[in-house]
Enzyme design. Structure first.
Site, PDB file in Angstrom:
ATOM      1  N   ASP A 181       0.823  -1.213   0.000  1.00 43.58           N
ATOM      2  CA  ASP A 181       0.000   0.000   0.000  1.00 43.58           C
ATOM      3  C   ASP A 181       0.858   1.263   0.000  1.00 43.58           C
ATOM      4  O   ASP A 181       2.038   1.230   0.369  1.00 43.58           O
ATOM      5  CB  ASP A 181      -0.916   0.014   1.233  1.00 43.58           C
ATOM      6  N   GLU A 182       0.248   2.359  -0.410  1.00 40.21           N
ATOM      7  CA  GLU A 182       0.812   3.708  -0.300  1.00 40.21           C
ATOM      8  C   GLU A 182       2.263   3.781  -0.803  1.00 40.21           C
ATOM      9  O   GLU A 182       3.149   4.278  -0.115  1.00 40.21           O
ATOM     10  CB  GLU A 182       0.719   4.186   1.152  1.00 40.21           C
ATOM     11  N   VAL A 183       2.480   3.278  -2.002  1.00 46.88           N
ATOM     12  CA  VAL A 183       3.831   3.261  -2.576  1.00 46.88           C
ATOM     13  C   VAL A 183       4.004   4.481  -3.479  1.00 46.88           C
ATOM     14  O   VAL A 183       3.372   4.597  -4.522  1.00 46.88           O
ATOM     15  CB  VAL A 183       4.078   1.964  -3.373  1.00 46.88           C
TER      16      VAL A 183
END
Length: 523
Positions: free
Chosen positions: A313-315
């Site tokens: 997530d949230e890369v």
């Protein structure tokens, strides 16, 4: 066999009550039950008779016996004739393997002991030892201490309950990277999970802020811990997994890659693309994937659960494109930064699959490149609604954790919003519904530590626990909200009696202290 036959005869005479709406003190709500109008006393010397040799069942009985007879256990004998003096457990199997989908169903019969029969008292039938554990929790909630008589009593007997979980995956995520939790606190949380019949601890051990876990293959990784005293040894992790299993709870570990991994570079700076670009992990180096494989191999020895969470997530891939050697690697491999993110996630999945783990990934991976994910992937929803319907329509399994309802660090979400959120919302096809494993509430740790974590988790986690366990039709009507609230308030007080620092149910903000004096049952 004679005992089982007598039990079947007794059960066959019971008239079922569909659902148990009028119950005031069982949480989560059983599926089917009937009750009477007797009050039965329970012998403090309650004996256990069980077929098989399950140490898990034996220890659970002793554990629940201490809970049930917490008051008056050291009082001298009263000379009373107790109505219930034995507990019989009939197991179809005493196999103690615990995995996703292990049968947790049970039947429970509570009657007055008949001195002329070998059947009576409390009787449990379960297909597995873990069904027996769930039944013991229900029994513990039926047992009430009478302060005047100084005896434990069961009201509204005789009872017959048939119960089972609605979903196989009923989880709580605990973040031990943003704040460190000692083993004793994690064990308290696991105990409290068992009280609500949750069965998966999603252990978010590592994140960008700290790397507290020992990894023997790469021993410098835990230099990324906050301090030398805020770490988990391999033995600590084994202990948590064993402790949880004794309570019928799987532990799913998470290694979030390629983002949320800045702490890895404290011990191994080569994992950072550069000193000014410390995450995502360096996609261009074989060393990065060597370290990931080393971590997974070491953790596979500790965590037997078939699911393993790989994050994803949230890369933010921006600095990959601006770091010279990574930019060159992207060009040589004819990849954009977004395609490199896909490459990284898929390669991490391949490593997990090679170790016989089923990969779980946060929903961004599905939202970005569903056609590239391994078909075994479990999609973990968190950003909002509508993800599980899309995932199951493409054949993926899904875990529901919609942050608008089931993120416990969102302190302004009231108990009833948690309660009425449903993992199957928007999914009508029966086959696709079966692809939803269940859900979990998430205890992110930015503003929670051992001083306030339990009152942040409870009682709202219990609201989700009932949604994941109980019959939807019996718990979905808004008109039944008052009944649910009454039972949840009672369960919150049960938690506090057991030493769990659960907050009042109706606070505007979770974990807020009471506003004034009053009964636990009216806050």
């Amino acid at each position: 066999m004679k005992m089982v036959s007598q039990l079947v005869i007794m059960i066959s005479t019971v008239v079922f009550v569909s659902f148990c709406e009028s119950l005031s003190y069982i949480w989560p709500l059983p599926w089917n039950c009937t009750w009477g109008n007797q009050t039965l006393s329970v012998d403090p010397s309650l004996s256990l008779l069980v077929n098989g040799n399950s140490l898990i069942v034996q220890q659970a009985f002793q554990r629940y016996k201490r809970i049930i007879f917490k008051h008056g256990s050291n009082l001298p004998p009263t000379g009373l004739h107790y109505h219930i003096n034995s507990l019989h457990i009939f197991l179809k199997s005493d196999d103690e393997e615990l995995q996703l989908g292990t049968d947790e169903s049970y039947s429970l019969l509570v009657t007055k002991t008949d001195p002329h029969s070998i059947v009576g008292g409390i009787t449990i039938q379960a297909n597995s030892v873990y069904g027996a554990l769930r039944a013991l929790e229900t029994i513990s909630q039926l047992c009430i201490f009478n302060y005047e008589a100084k005896t434990v009593e069961i009201y509204k007997a005789p009872w017959f309950i048939q119960d089972k979980p609605r979903f196989s995956y009923r989880g709580l995520m605990l973040d031990t990277s943003r704040h460190y939790y000692p083993l004793s606190v994690i064990k308290q949380i696991i105990d409290s999970m068992a009280y609500a019949k949750l069965n998966v601890l999603h252990w978010h051990i590592i994140d960008e802020e700290s790397f507290p876990l020992e990894v023997p293959t790469y021993p410098n990784l835990w230099k990324g811990a906050y301090s030398k005293w805020e770490r988990y040894t391999v033995e600590d992790a084994y202990e948590i997994v064993s402790f949880a299993k004794m309570r019928g709870i799987n532990v799913m570990a998470e290694v979030d890659v390629p983002g949320h991994a800045e702490s890895w570079g404290v011990g191994y700076p080569d994992l950072w693309p550069s000193l000014s670009c410390r995450e995502p992990l360096d996609v261009s180096k074989n060393f990065t994937f060597d370290v990931i494989l080393g971590i997974l191999r070491d953790m596979r020895k500790i965590f037997p659960f078939e699911l393993f969470h790989l994050g994803g997530d949230e890369v933010n891939t921006g600095c990959w494109s601006s770091t010279p050697h990574v930019k060159q690697w992207l060009q040589e491999h004819n990849m954009t930064a977004k395609e490199a993110y896909q490459y990284f996630v898929v390669k991490a999945q391949e490593l997990a699959l090679s170790l016989n783990w089923t990969p779980v990934n946060w929903e961004e991976t599905f939202n970005s490149f569903p056609e590239k994910l391994n078909p075994q992937t479990v999609v973990h929803n968190w950003l909002g609604g509508g993800v599980c319907p899309k995932a199951v329509s493409k054949g993926f399994r899904c875990i529901f954790s919609n942050q608008g309802f089931w993120y416990l660090d969102h302190l302004d979400v009231p108990w009833d919003d948690v309660y009425y959120a449903d993992p199957l919302e928007g999914i009508r096809d029966v086959f696709e519904q079966k692809l939803v494993l269940g859900g979990e509430v998430c205890m992110w740790g930015e503003t929670a530590d051992p001083s306030n974590v339990q009152q942040t988790i409870w009682p709202r986690a219990a609201a989700a626990a009932e949604r994941l366990w109980s019959n939807k039709e019996a718990t979905s009507s808004r008109s039944s909200a008052q009944l649910a609230l009454k039972r949840l308030e009672y369960f919150r007080c049960l938690l506090t009696r057991r030493g769990v620092q659960a907050a009042p149910v109706k606070n505007k903000y979770a974990r807020t202290a009471p506003v004034g004096p009053g009964s636990c049952y009216a806050q």
